[in-house]
Design a protein around this motif. Structure first.
Motif, mmCIF file in Angstrom:
data_model
loop_
_atom_site.group_PDB
_atom_site.id
_atom_site.type_symbol
_atom_site.label_atom_id
_atom_site.label_comp_id
_atom_site.label_asym_id
_atom_site.label_seq_id
_atom_site.Cartn_x
_atom_site.Cartn_y
_atom_site.Cartn_z
ATOM 1 N N HIS A 107 10.445 -6.905 8.844
ATOM 2 C CA HIS A 107 11.813 -6.709 9.312
ATOM 3 C C HIS A 107 11.870 -6.091 10.704
ATOM 4 C CE1 HIS A 107 13.892 -8.204 5.828
ATOM 5 N NE2 HIS A 107 12.910 -7.690 5.114
ATOM 6 N N ALA A 108 10.890 -5.253 11.048
ATOM 7 C CA ALA A 108 10.841 -4.735 12.422
ATOM 8 C C ALA A 108 10.645 -5.897 13.396
ATOM 9 C CB ALA A 108 9.724 -3.708 12.567
ATOM 10 N N ALA A 109 9.782 -6.836 13.019
ATOM 11 C CA ALA A 109 9.546 -8.001 13.876
ATOM 12 C C ALA A 109 10.779 -8.904 13.912
ATOM 13 C CB ALA A 109 8.327 -8.777 13.372
ATOM 14 N N ALA A 110 11.406 -9.088 12.760
ATOM 15 C CA ALA A 110 12.582 -9.959 12.693
ATOM 16 C C ALA A 110 13.736 -9.394 13.519
ATOM 17 C CB ALA A 110 13.007 -10.139 11.236
ATOM 18 N N ARG A 111 13.863 -8.081 13.514
ATOM 19 C CA ARG A 111 14.922 -7.448 14.317
ATOM 20 C C ARG A 111 14.575 -7.432 15.794
ATOM 21 N NH1 ARG A 111 14.430 -3.349 10.319
ATOM 22 N NH2 ARG A 111 13.401 -2.052 11.864
ATOM 23 N N GLY A 112 13.344 -7.759 16.112
ATOM 24 C CA GLY A 112 12.921 -7.730 17.512
ATOM 25 C C GLY A 112 12.897 -6.343 18.089
ATOM 26 N N GLU A 113 12.479 -5.368 17.276
ATOM 27 C CA GLU A 113 12.384 -3.991 17.763
ATOM 28 C C GLU A 113 11.416 -3.930 18.946
ATOM 29 O OE1 GLU A 113 14.308 -1.700 16.818
ATOM 30 O OE2 GLU A 113 15.084 -2.512 14.938
ATOM 31 N N LYS A 114 11.786 -3.189 19.948
ATOM 32 C CA LYS A 114 10.971 -3.171 21.171
ATOM 33 C C LYS A 114 9.853 -2.144 21.065
ATOM 34 C CE LYS A 114 14.874 -4.917 23.777
ATOM 35 N NZ LYS A 114 15.665 -5.130 22.559
ATOM 36 N N ILE A 115 8.993 -2.354 20.062
ATOM 37 C CA ILE A 115 7.828 -1.488 19.855
ATOM 38 C C ILE A 115 6.574 -2.370 19.836
ATOM 39 C CG2 ILE A 115 9.132 0.233 18.550
ATOM 40 C CD1 ILE A 115 7.935 -0.933 15.974
ATOM 41 N N SER A 116 5.426 -1.735 19.985
ATOM 42 C CA SER A 116 4.150 -2.450 19.920
ATOM 43 C C SER A 116 3.382 -1.973 18.696
ATOM 44 C CB SER A 116 3.316 -2.177 21.173
ATOM 45 O OG SER A 116 4.044 -2.501 22.325
ATOM 46 N N THR A 117 2.878 -2.922 17.920
ATOM 47 C CA THR A 117 2.105 -2.581 16.731
ATOM 48 C C THR A 117 0.657 -3.012 16.932
ATOM 49 O OG1 THR A 117 3.946 -2.654 15.190
ATOM 50 C CG2 THR A 117 1.785 -3.128 14.285
ATOM 51 N N PHE A 118 -0.273 -2.092 16.667
ATOM 52 C CA PHE A 118 -1.689 -2.423 16.692
ATOM 53 C C PHE A 118 -2.182 -2.409 15.252
ATOM 54 C CE2 PHE A 118 -0.762 -0.326 20.796
ATOM 55 C CZ PHE A 118 -0.768 -1.500 21.538
ATOM 56 N N PHE A 119 -2.511 -3.609 14.778
ATOM 57 C CA PHE A 119 -2.818 -3.821 13.373
ATOM 58 C C PHE A 119 -4.326 -4.023 13.242
ATOM 59 C CE2 PHE A 119 -2.987 -7.482 10.151
ATOM 60 C CZ PHE A 119 -3.338 -6.640 9.123
ATOM 61 N N VAL A 120 -4.988 -3.073 12.598
ATOM 62 C CA VAL A 120 -6.438 -3.119 12.460
ATOM 63 C C VAL A 120 -6.793 -3.706 11.093
ATOM 64 C CG1 VAL A 120 -8.553 -1.760 12.471
ATOM 65 C CG2 VAL A 120 -6.655 -1.115 13.958
ATOM 66 N N ASN A 121 -7.428 -4.877 11.127
ATOM 67 C CA ASN A 121 -7.725 -5.616 9.900
ATOM 68 C C ASN A 121 -9.230 -5.590 9.643
ATOM 69 O OD1 ASN A 121 -8.097 -7.477 7.882
ATOM 70 N ND2 ASN A 121 -7.102 -9.175 8.935
ATOM 71 N N ASN A 122 -9.630 -4.869 8.573
ATOM 72 C CA ASN A 122 -11.053 -4.899 8.206
ATOM 73 C C ASN A 122 -11.259 -5.409 6.778
ATOM 74 O OD1 ASN A 122 -10.199 -2.725 6.739
ATOM 75 N ND2 ASN A 122 -11.459 -1.206 7.778
ATOM 76 N N ALA A 123 -10.233 -6.063 6.236
ATOM 77 C CA ALA A 123 -10.359 -6.807 4.982
ATOM 78 C C ALA A 123 -10.688 -5.950 3.766
ATOM 79 C CB ALA A 123 -11.376 -7.944 5.115
ATOM 80 N N VAL A 124 -10.429 -4.650 3.844
ATOM 81 C CA VAL A 124 -10.742 -3.788 2.709
ATOM 82 C C VAL A 124 -9.952 -2.481 2.856
ATOM 83 C CG1 VAL A 124 -12.705 -2.488 3.677
ATOM 84 C CG2 VAL A 124 -12.738 -3.120 1.277
ATOM 85 N N TYR A 125 -9.731 -1.782 1.741
ATOM 86 C CA TYR A 125 -9.174 -0.439 1.825
ATOM 87 C C TYR A 125 -10.332 0.504 2.137
ATOM 88 C CZ TYR A 125 -4.631 -1.569 -0.273
ATOM 89 O OH TYR A 125 -3.387 -2.073 -0.521
ATOM 90 N N GLY A 126 -10.312 1.118 3.309
ATOM 91 C CA GLY A 126 -11.444 1.945 3.712
ATOM 92 C C GLY A 126 -11.407 3.334 3.114
ATOM 93 N N MET A 127 -10.282 4.036 3.334
ATOM 94 C CA MET A 127 -10.223 5.452 3.000
ATOM 95 C C MET A 127 -10.371 5.720 1.507
ATOM 96 S SD MET A 127 -7.020 7.892 3.156
ATOM 97 C CE MET A 127 -7.019 9.463 3.958
ATOM 98 N N THR A 128 -9.824 4.824 0.686
ATOM 99 C CA THR A 128 -9.835 5.073 -0.757
ATOM 100 C C THR A 128 -11.076 4.495 -1.431
ATOM 101 O OG1 THR A 128 -8.417 3.143 -0.961
ATOM 102 C CG2 THR A 128 -7.352 5.295 -1.004
ATOM 103 N N SER A 129 -12.081 4.164 -0.658
ATOM 104 C CA SER A 129 -13.415 3.751 -1.102
ATOM 105 C C SER A 129 -13.557 2.285 -1.464
ATOM 106 C CB SER A 129 -13.936 4.645 -2.234
ATOM 107 O OG SER A 129 -13.265 4.355 -3.440
#
Lengths: 248, 68
Positions: A107-129
């Motif tokens: 919805h942030a993207a759909a609204r065209g909010e003027k922010i930048s998102t850096f999405f880090v994809n490592n294909a796993v939940y890291g912190m919770t093991s």
């Protein structure tokens, strides 16, 4: 001799707490370097996620705020609307953005909010093991998919960049990786472009950065980079998904 | 003429710099441990360093400073 590569002033002096070989550190450095090069360090407000990078407000030398799990785009929206002259970025992992925060980012993207998102994809939940994430690859073994991810039971991975790129409010969406020198250079350019899009007030920008998790993948750091190239690049092709012709 | 400095206290011995060095002059120093308990990396033959910054670019912990 003069220094040609030093620690950027966009980072604080605090040592990263990440596991050995985790590429979060590279991505932190790139964002910090871009903020310094664009001279926006004093006017940028970052939003920390929940996940391995929960306390990255300790590392960035700009102002930071912590959001509830997955809600960084919502918090970023509020900050940007109250302080439109400031630059706002969110830093989110795949468990944060693609799972619990999927609605917020869409919805942030759909609204065209003027922010930048850096999405880090490592294909796993890291912190919770190392549990299965929405971005876990077919056949990938995690602690909650011990036989490998099976589409008939666990469904298919979500390609977030492709999904966000279908929304008109998203102006710039690119997927990059940090596996070698040339890709890291490209990733930095993409991060800079995302900030430029925001500076010009064009709309929502997102950079998906493929990252490694040596600890939970059960591989050494160098083998993790090779696995990213061999397996993740097939499921998550690199490239610009929105804003190919953008001149910023 | 180039020089590379390693802040060994920050190093976690992940070996990414070792794997990317085109001159193959970086190695983990098995003779020392830092306060975190890791074998930090270091340059074995500084005369051959070209100052390409590839090691510093891939380092996740900002350990390396490069002079050229």
């Amino acid at each position: 001799m003069k220094p040609v590569f030093t620690r950027t002033t966009g980072l604080t002096d605090k040592p990263f707490h990440y596991c050995p070989g985790c590429t979060h550190g590279i991505i932190h450095r790139l964002i910090a370097e871009v903020m310094v090069e664009m001279n926006i360090l004093d006017t940028t407000i970052g939003v920390s996620p929940v996940g391995c990078t929960y306390n990255n407000y300790e590392y960035f030398a700009c102002d930071m705020i912590q959001a509830a799990h997955g809600r960084a785009p919502a918090v970023g929206t509020a900050i940007k609307r109250v302080h439109p002259e400031n630059m706002v970025f969110t830093y989110q992992g795949d468990g944060d953005l693609a799972a619990i925060g999927a609605a917020e980012i869409v919805h942030a993207a759909a609204r065209g909010e003027k922010i930048s998102t850096f999405f880090v994809n490592n294909a796993v939940y890291g912190m919770t093991s190392g549990q299965m994430a929405p971005t876990t690859l077919i056949g990938q073994v995690t602690t909650t998919s011990p036989f490998g991810r099976r589409p008939e039971f666990e469904g298919y991975p979500i390609n977030v960049s492709e999904m966000i790129a279908t929304l008109r409010g998203a102006v710039y969406v690119e997927r990059v990786a940090v596996n070698d020198f040339s890709h890291i250079t490209k990733a930095k350019k993409a991060i800079k472009k995302a900030f430029r899009v925001q500076q010009e007030g064009l709309g929502f920008s997102m950079v998906e950065i493929l990252s490694t998790c040596p600890t939970n993948w059960g591989k050494d750091p160098v083998a993790s980079l090779r696995w990213m190239e061999d397996a993740m690049f097939k499921q998550y092709p690199l490239g610009i998904y929105r804003g190919q012709d953008l001149e910023v | 003429m180039a020089r590379t400095e390693f802040n060994i206290e920050l190093c976690k011995g992940c070996g990414l710099c070792v794997s990317v060095c085109p001159q193959k002059i970086i190695a983990l120093r098995k003779d020392i441990l830092n306060s975190k308990g890791f074998h930090p990396s270091g340059v074995e033959d500084m005369d051959r360093c070209t100052g390409c910054t590839i090691c510093a670019t891939i380092c996740p912990d900002c350990v390396i400073t490069v002079y050229r």
